[in-house]
Design a protein around this motif. Sequence first.
Motif, PDB file in Angstrom:
ATOM      1  N   PRO A 114       0.827  -1.200   0.000  1.00 50.43           N
ATOM      2  CA  PRO A 114       0.000   0.000   0.000  1.00 50.43           C
ATOM      3  C   PRO A 114       0.861   1.248   0.000  1.00 50.43           C
ATOM      4  CG  PRO A 114       0.219  -0.775   2.219  1.00 50.43           C
ATOM      5  CD  PRO A 114       1.095  -1.669   1.361  1.00 50.43           C
ATOM      6  N   ALA A 115       0.193   2.414  -0.107  1.00 52.90           N
ATOM      7  CA  ALA A 115       0.947   3.666  -0.187  1.00 52.90           C
ATOM      8  C   ALA A 115       1.480   4.110   1.170  1.00 52.90           C
ATOM      9  CB  ALA A 115       0.055   4.757  -0.778  1.00 52.90           C
ATOM     10  N   VAL A 116       0.725   3.889   2.248  1.00 49.13           N
ATOM     11  CA  VAL A 116       1.108   4.383   3.574  1.00 49.13           C
ATOM     12  C   VAL A 116       1.758   3.244   4.348  1.00 49.13           C
ATOM     13  CG1 VAL A 116       0.292   5.398   5.725  1.00 49.13           C
ATOM     14  CG2 VAL A 116      -0.786   6.025   3.557  1.00 49.13           C
ATOM     15  N   THR A 117       3.028   3.389   4.635  1.00 50.42           N
ATOM     16  CA  THR A 117       3.757   2.337   5.328  1.00 50.42           C
ATOM     17  C   THR A 117       4.891   2.955   6.146  1.00 50.42           C
ATOM     18  OG1 THR A 117       4.849   0.191   5.027  1.00 50.42           O
ATOM     19  CG2 THR A 117       5.340   1.905   3.404  1.00 50.42           C
TER      20      THR A 117
ATOM     21  N   GLY B 205      -3.600  10.241   3.686  1.00 50.39           N
ATOM     22  CA  GLY B 205      -2.945   9.016   4.135  1.00 50.39           C
ATOM     23  C   GLY B 205      -1.983   9.240   5.279  1.00 50.39           C
ATOM     24  N   GLY B 206      -1.309  10.381   5.273  1.00 53.03           N
ATOM     25  CA  GLY B 206      -0.346  10.667   6.333  1.00 53.03           C
ATOM     26  C   GLY B 206      -0.970  10.939   7.681  1.00 53.03           C
ATOM     27  N   ASN B 207      -2.302  11.067   7.724  1.00 51.64           N
ATOM     28  CA  ASN B 207      -2.988  11.355   8.987  1.00 51.64           C
ATOM     29  C   ASN B 207      -3.580  10.129   9.663  1.00 51.64           C
ATOM     30  OD1 ASN B 207      -2.442  14.107   8.752  1.00 51.64           O
ATOM     31  ND2 ASN B 207      -4.322  14.504   7.614  1.00 51.64           N
TER      32      ASN B 207
ATOM     33  N   ILE C 251      -5.473   2.771  11.180  1.00 51.50           N
ATOM     34  CA  ILE C 251      -6.826   3.089  11.626  1.00 51.50           C
ATOM     35  C   ILE C 251      -7.310   4.292  10.824  1.00 51.50           C
ATOM     36  CG2 ILE C 251      -8.339   3.609  13.567  1.00 51.50           C
ATOM     37  CD1 ILE C 251      -6.298   2.535  15.452  1.00 51.50           C
ATOM     38  N   ILE C 252      -8.273   4.051   9.946  1.00 48.44           N
ATOM     39  CA  ILE C 252      -8.833   5.116   9.126  1.00 48.44           C
ATOM     40  C   ILE C 252      -9.926   5.851   9.885  1.00 48.44           C
ATOM     41  CG2 ILE C 252     -10.096   5.597   6.984  1.00 48.44           C
ATOM     42  CD1 ILE C 252      -8.612   3.093   5.833  1.00 48.44           C
TER      43      ILE C 252
END
Length: 326
Positions: A2-5, A164-166, A181-182
Amino acid sequence: MPAVTVENPLTLPRVAAPAEAVARPVLAVTTAPSGFEGEGFPVRRAFAGINYRYLDPFIMMDQMGEVDYAPGEPKGTPWHPHRGFETVTYIIDGIFDHQDSNGGGGTITNGDTQWMTAGSGLLHIEAPPESLVTSGGLFHGLQLWVNLPAKDKMMAPRYQDIRGGNVQLLTTPDGGALLRIIAGELDGHQGPGVTHTPITMIHATLAPGAEITLPWREDFNGLAYVLAGRGAVGAERRPVQLGQTAVFGSGGSLTVRADEKQDSHAPDLEVVLLGGQPIREPMAHYGPFVMNTREELQQAFDDFQKGRLGTIPAVHGMTGSGPSGA
């Protein structure tokens, strides 16, 4: 994906269910049928065949893609109405533009989420930007529909753009999984999404052989949908793979485990975990309208036909016409 890692999950806060928590059993595993949405982009219908009593307050969820478009192929939706619920669009890879008849919208990409509370109603469009249509490229995401209780169905529409960074990042005691956690809360850690109906939405990546046993609110239902890879769910280790949804029974924890060996194109197990507090109200659902009675549903159609849900802006690059279910 995924993009956020993060490079080292062990730098993150760690969560695990207490030893005394009652494990949730697996009631069923279903396989999503494939179809097409909007102007023809491929989807998997994650909740098809699941009794609504186990989904409430969730209505439906589509996995959009994963598809690698050639130039000229990327597709979106035409203008369409919504009333009575919330749409959650989570882009894992790729980019999507949004616009509505109230002047809201924006661009989401690589790990971003757009949370749209339709409430009393609006017109909406989702489309790839012209640059993606020209170049082609990877597109992969989810759209989840969350019901609103009767008291909130006619509230004013609103947007939340969740970058995504949040998102709140967590891991397990051994660092074998990355949890994003979205929305909602997990073990005291809060995601950025603000919900009218209490829910938790988590995107988890499990390394081969890793296992997560997470605390789960006992008043929530529990669902796990596999975005990629292979693994097992529950203490009984029921096998699951891409495109399958596990329905959990009652208890205070849920378990997901990644197989030791994964496919070369999906090196990890990617799972979306969902939990929500059931609304337990009558639901009348047809197409883009989710109300409580057939009379309210008919009123939604009448209001749409009479232009009361808004009008399509006269000048904008995103064009189209007609209702859609997306």
